[in-house]
Design an enzyme around this catalytic site. Structure first.
Site, PDB file in Angstrom:
ATOM      1  N   GLY A  85       0.884  -1.256   0.157  1.00 33.24           N
ATOM      2  CA  GLY A  85       0.058   0.046  -0.070  1.00 33.24           C
ATOM      3  C   GLY A  85       0.866   1.120  -0.048  1.00 33.24           C
ATOM      4  N   GLN A 108       3.463   9.869   1.297  1.00 33.41           N
ATOM      5  CA  GLN A 108       4.625   9.318   1.400  1.00 33.41           C
ATOM      6  C   GLN A 108       5.318   9.567   0.150  1.00 33.41           C
ATOM      7  OE1 GLN A 108       2.585   5.131   2.353  1.00 33.41           O
ATOM      8  NE2 GLN A 108       4.564   5.067   3.392  1.00 33.41           N
ATOM      9  N   CYS A 128       6.071  -0.395   7.405  1.00 29.34           N
ATOM     10  CA  CYS A 128       5.705   0.927   6.754  1.00 29.34           C
ATOM     11  C   CYS A 128       6.947   1.382   5.865  1.00 29.34           C
ATOM     12  CB  CYS A 128       5.315   2.143   7.642  1.00 29.34           C
ATOM     13  SG  CYS A 128       5.069   3.491   6.802  1.00 29.34           S
ATOM     14  N   LEU A 129       6.880   1.639   4.696  1.00 29.81           N
ATOM     15  CA  LEU A 129       7.874   2.232   3.598  1.00 29.81           C
ATOM     16  C   LEU A 129       8.369   3.279   4.216  1.00 29.81           C
ATOM     17  CD1 LEU A 129       6.234   1.068   0.414  1.00 29.81           C
ATOM     18  CD2 LEU A 129       8.247   0.231   1.480  1.00 29.81           C
ATOM     19  N   HIS A 167      -4.282   1.560   7.922  1.00 27.11           N
ATOM     20  CA  HIS A 167      -3.059   2.032   8.093  1.00 27.11           C
ATOM     21  C   HIS A 167      -2.626   3.061   7.148  1.00 27.11           C
ATOM     22  CE1 HIS A 167       1.575   1.170   7.835  1.00 27.11           C
ATOM     23  NE2 HIS A 167       1.641   2.172   6.726  1.00 27.11           N
ATOM     24  N   GLU A 168      -3.231   2.897   5.814  1.00 33.54           N
ATOM     25  CA  GLU A 168      -3.138   3.780   4.856  1.00 33.54           C
ATOM     26  C   GLU A 168      -3.882   4.983   5.061  1.00 33.54           C
ATOM     27  OE1 GLU A 168      -0.867   3.538   2.988  1.00 33.54           O
ATOM     28  OE2 GLU A 168      -0.620   1.254   3.095  1.00 33.54           O
ATOM     29  N   HIS A 187      -2.354   7.493   7.474  1.00 30.11           N
ATOM     30  CA  HIS A 187      -1.259   8.328   6.849  1.00 30.11           C
ATOM     31  C   HIS A 187      -2.161   9.641   6.198  1.00 30.11           C
ATOM     32  CE1 HIS A 187       2.520   6.278   6.270  1.00 30.11           C
ATOM     33  NE2 HIS A 187       1.909   5.093   5.884  1.00 30.11           N
TER      34      HIS A 187
HETATM   35  O1  GNR Z   1       4.036  -2.649   2.454  1.00 30.16           O
HETATM   36  C1  GNR Z   1       3.393  -2.409   3.599  1.00 30.16           C
HETATM   37  N1  GNR Z   1       3.101  -3.417   4.369  1.00 30.16           N
HETATM   38  C2  GNR Z   1       2.279  -3.513   5.440  1.00 30.16           C
HETATM   39  C3  GNR Z   1       2.417  -4.532   6.330  1.00 30.16           C
HETATM   40  C4  GNR Z   1       1.445  -4.557   7.194  1.00 30.16           C
HETATM   41  C5  GNR Z   1       0.696  -3.385   7.535  1.00 30.16           C
HETATM   42  C6  GNR Z   1       0.802  -2.297   6.729  1.00 30.16           C
HETATM   43  C7  GNR Z   1       1.440  -2.467   5.779  1.00 30.16           C
HETATM   44  S1  GNR Z   1       1.538  -0.933   4.699  1.00 30.16           S
HETATM   45  C8  GNR Z   1       3.158  -0.946   3.952  1.00 30.16           C
HETATM   46  C9  GNR Z   1       3.356   0.096   3.000  1.00 30.16           C
HETATM   47  C10 GNR Z   1       3.069   1.401   3.576  1.00 30.16           C
HETATM   48  O2  GNR Z   1       3.929   1.892   4.179  1.00 30.16           O
HETATM   49  N2  GNR Z   1       1.913   1.975   3.222  1.00 30.16           N
HETATM   50  O3  GNR Z   1       1.631   3.046   3.973  1.00 30.16           O
HETATM   51 NI    NI Z   2       2.945   3.293   5.868  1.00 32.28          NI
END
Ligand code: GNR
Ligand code: NI
Length: 171
Positions: A48, A53, A96-97, A138-139, A142
Site C-alpha cells: 500500500g 509518502q 511501513c515504507l 494503516h493507509e 497516513h
Molecule cells: O508494504 C507495507 N506492508 C504493510 C504490512 C503490514 C501492515 C501495513 C503495511 S502497509 C506497507 C506500505 C506502507 O507503508 N504503506 O503506507
Molecule cells: Ni505506511
C-alpha cells in the site's frame, strides 16, 4: 510512468505528519499520480502507499494485496471514509515504507465499512476485513498524518525513529 521518492522518518517527519486535503475531481492528472504511486509501491516493494509518502498531501491511496505469483490486483482509493468499524479487533505485525525495517504489532478494528472513489471516479461502498482492513486503516492513518509507530509506546516509537535515522547515516 515515473518512480517517486518515498519519504521516511529519517528526514521527512514534518511532511509525514501533514493532514492531507480532499481531492476535488478524479481527472487525468490524478490518475497519473495514482499510476506513478502504484509503480513506486511495486518497486519498493510494498502492499500500500498513501500520497503523502511521496510528498503529495492529497487523500489518495493505492494498494495491491496479491501475493507473489498471483496476478496483479491494483486498488485505488480517493477520499476514502470509514462508515462503520467492528468492535472486534485484529492484531497484525505492521511495517511501513516510511519507517523502513521496523515491524511491530498493532491492533485495529477487524472489519471496516468503506466509502471511496475509484480510479474512474466511481463511488464504492464495501466491507474490508483481514489484511485489506489492516492495510486500508494503516493507509488512512497516513492521510491524517499518523504512522503505525504512533500506535506504539513512546519508547518504542523513539527507538524506531532513531534506528531509521542511524540506518540512513550508516547506509
Ligand atoms: O508494504 C507495507 N506492508 C504493510 C504490512 C503490514 C501492515 C501495513 C503495511 S502497509 C506497507 C506500505 C506502507 O507503508 N504503506 O503506507
Ligand atoms: Ni505506511
Amino acid at each position: 510512468m515515473a518512480l517517486l521518492e518515498i519519504l521516511t522518518v529519517a528526514d521527512h517527519t514534518a511532511t509525514l505528519k501533514t493532514v492531507s486535503a480532499p481531492v476535488d475531481a478524479v481527472d487525468d492528472g490524478l490518475r497519473r499520480l495514482m499510476d506513478d504511486m502504484l509503480e513506486t509501491m511495486y518497486a519498493a516493494p510494498g502492499i500500500g502507499l498513501a500520497a503523502i509518502q511521496v510528498g503529495v498531501a492529497k487523500r489518495v491511496i493505492v494498494m495491491d494485496l496479491a501475493r507473489e505469483g498471483e496476478d496483479k490486483a491494483p486498488r485505488y482509493f480517493v477520499n476514502p471514509e470509514i462508515l462503520e468499524s467492528s468492535e472486534e479487533l485484529y492484531e497484525y505485525e505492521e511495517g511501513c515504507l516510511s519507517v523502513p525495517e521496523i515491524y511491530d504489532a498493532v491492533a485495529r478494528p477487524a472489519r471496516v465499512r468503506l466509502r471511496y472513489l475509484g480510479y474512474d471516479g466511481e463511488q464504492v461502498e464495501e466491507w474490508a476485513e483481514g489484511l485489506y482492513a489492516v492495510c486500508i486503516q494503516h493507509e488512512m492513518d497516513h492521510l491524517e498524518g499518523i504512522l503505525f509507530i504512533d500506535h506504539l509506546s513512546r519508547l518504542k516509537r523513539d527507538r524506531a525513529i532513531a534506528k531509521v535515522k542511524k540506518a540512513k547515516r550508516t547506509g
